[in-house]
Design an enzyme around this catalytic site. Structure first.
Site, PDB file in Angstrom:
ATOM      1  N   CYS A 113       0.816  -1.229   0.000  1.00  0.00           N
ATOM      2  CA  CYS A 113       0.000   0.000   0.000  1.00  0.00           C
ATOM      3  C   CYS A 113       0.844   1.270   0.000  1.00  0.00           C
ATOM      4  CB  CYS A 113      -0.949  -0.001   1.192  1.00  0.00           C
ATOM      5  SG  CYS A 113      -2.129  -1.354   1.138  1.00  0.00           S
ATOM      6  N   HIS A 250      -3.283   7.471   2.061  1.00  0.00           N
ATOM      7  CA  HIS A 250      -3.694   6.135   1.646  1.00  0.00           C
ATOM      8  C   HIS A 250      -5.046   5.846   2.275  1.00  0.00           C
ATOM      9  CE1 HIS A 250      -3.936   1.979   0.833  1.00  0.00           C
ATOM     10  NE2 HIS A 250      -3.674   1.587   2.066  1.00  0.00           N
ATOM     11  N   ASN A 280     -10.035  -0.016  -0.066  1.00  0.00           N
ATOM     12  CA  ASN A 280      -8.574   0.114  -0.061  1.00  0.00           C
ATOM     13  C   ASN A 280      -8.039  -0.451  -1.377  1.00  0.00           C
ATOM     14  OD1 ASN A 280      -5.824  -0.193   0.289  1.00  0.00           O
ATOM     15  ND2 ASN A 280      -5.977  -1.030   2.366  1.00  0.00           N
TER      16      ASN A 280
END
Ligand code: COA
Length: 323
Positions: A113, A250, A280
């Site tokens: 990520c 993020h 996500n």
């Protein structure tokens, strides 16, 4: 000094939208639980046969168009992904071919990520070193392919997508009033491997594997590490949270975003939020949020943006950028 200026942004989300209720029909969960614990209402899922490179190509084309750039201007592609089309060659090379680019370097990087922040830092350093004049930095993922769709603790959290930026070399004064990437800070702590990982791979199981996560533990580390790396960026540039126009974080969990903002004393109106609609999307989440907020006019030229992310590894990092 040479600066890497963000000349254009682009994003792409697959057409198919999966709402929480659709997941609740398959695993023991509910729209109410998912929204309350994560803020996620829906996510996009790639179609059969639609690969990470397909998502990346469209995002890259949109970033090029936004920059008013042609593909032959590009001499570097850095593509962040944990879900490449194949083990090799790099998904970046496939995207390069699809865009008709015949020169320069193209490679993938893997920081899950945090991938886009790592990729941005790498491309920025290539540009500052004079090795690139115009780079495509891409975050692209098809996490739907590595989810265990029977595991309610993970399958509700992730989505597919891609985001990209075009970086161009430009002359700066070496001050925090310059346009471009002002700083990047990267970290990794491999001791935390077991909190977030995929239980497969070419060298271990010869299978693709599925994502495994101890969510509560990841959550705890995320709030601490993100606040620290954001503080590090502000200190290095002699700025305070009040100087930031937009936090572009993020997008893992709305509660992590709120927790980080609280720690920084940053008002919620200064945070770009997409997690409710995208879930996500791993390395794609920051450039997707950037592209969306630039396209709708929230983020404007000259504004100061703080990008941050945290992911498996653990890895985490931040980038301070003046658009
Ligand atoms: N639906 C319903 N119940 C669920 C569920 C779901 N989708 N997922 C887990 N639960 C249950 C658990 O089994 C647990 O039940 P129990 O108390 O009977 O054991 C209960 O809900 C609480 O689980 P817990 O894991 O403590 O919840 P939480 O408040 O920590 O929220 C996450 C879970 C995953 C949403 C949260 O920890 C999180 O977001 N972590 C960070 C994840 C992340 O961002 N990862 C990527 C970083 S890049």
């Amino acid at each position: 000094m040479i600066r890497s200026v963000i000349a254009g942004c682009g994003g792409y989300l697959p057409a198919r939208i999966v709402h929480n209720d659709e997941l609740a029909a398959k695993v023991d969960t509910s729209d109410e639980w998912i929204v309350e614990r994560t803020g996620i209402r829906q996510r996009h899922v790639a179609a059969d046969g639609e690969m990470t490179s397909d998502l990346a190509r469209v995002a890259a084309e949109r970033a090029l168009a936004d920059a008013g750039a042609t593909a032959d201007e590009i001499d570097l592609i850095v593509l962040a992904t944990a879900t490449p089309d194949q083990t090799f060659p790099a998904t970046a090379a496939r995207v390069q071919a699809q865009l008709g680019i015949r020169r320069g370097a193209a490679f993938d990087i893997q920081a899950v990520c945090t991938g886009f922040i790592y990729a941005l830092a790498i491309a920025d350093n290539f540009i500052k070193a004079g090795q690139s004049r115009a780079a495509l930095v891409i975050g692209a993922e098809t996490f739907s392919r590595i989810l265990d769709w029977e595991d309610r603790t993970t399958c509700v959290l992730f989505g597919d997508g891609a985001g990209a930026v075009v970086l161009r070399a430009a002359e700066g004064q070496g001050r925090n009033t310059d346009r471009g990437v002002l700083s990047t800070h990267l970290h990794a702590d491999g001791r935390q491997h077991d909190l977030l990982y995929v239980d497969g791979g070419p060298s271990s199981t010869q299978t693709t594997g599925h994502l495994r996560m101890l969510g509560k533990e990841v959550f705890r580390h995320a709030v601490v590490n993100l606040a620290a790396v954001v503080g590090e960026a502000l200190k290095a540039n002699d700025l305070t949270a009040a100087d930031i126009d937009w936090l572009v974080p993020h997008q893992a969990n709305k509660r992590i975003l709120d927790g980080t903002a609280r720690k920084l004393g940053l008002s919620p109106e200064k945070i770009v939020v997409t997690v409710d609609r995208h879930g996500n999307t791993s390395a794609a989440s920051v450039p997707l949020a950037l592209a969306e907020a630039k396209a709708d006019g929230r983020i404007r030229p000259g504004q100061l943006l703080l990008l941050e992310a945290m992911g498996g590894g653990f890895t985490w990092g931040s980038a301070l950028v003046r658009l």
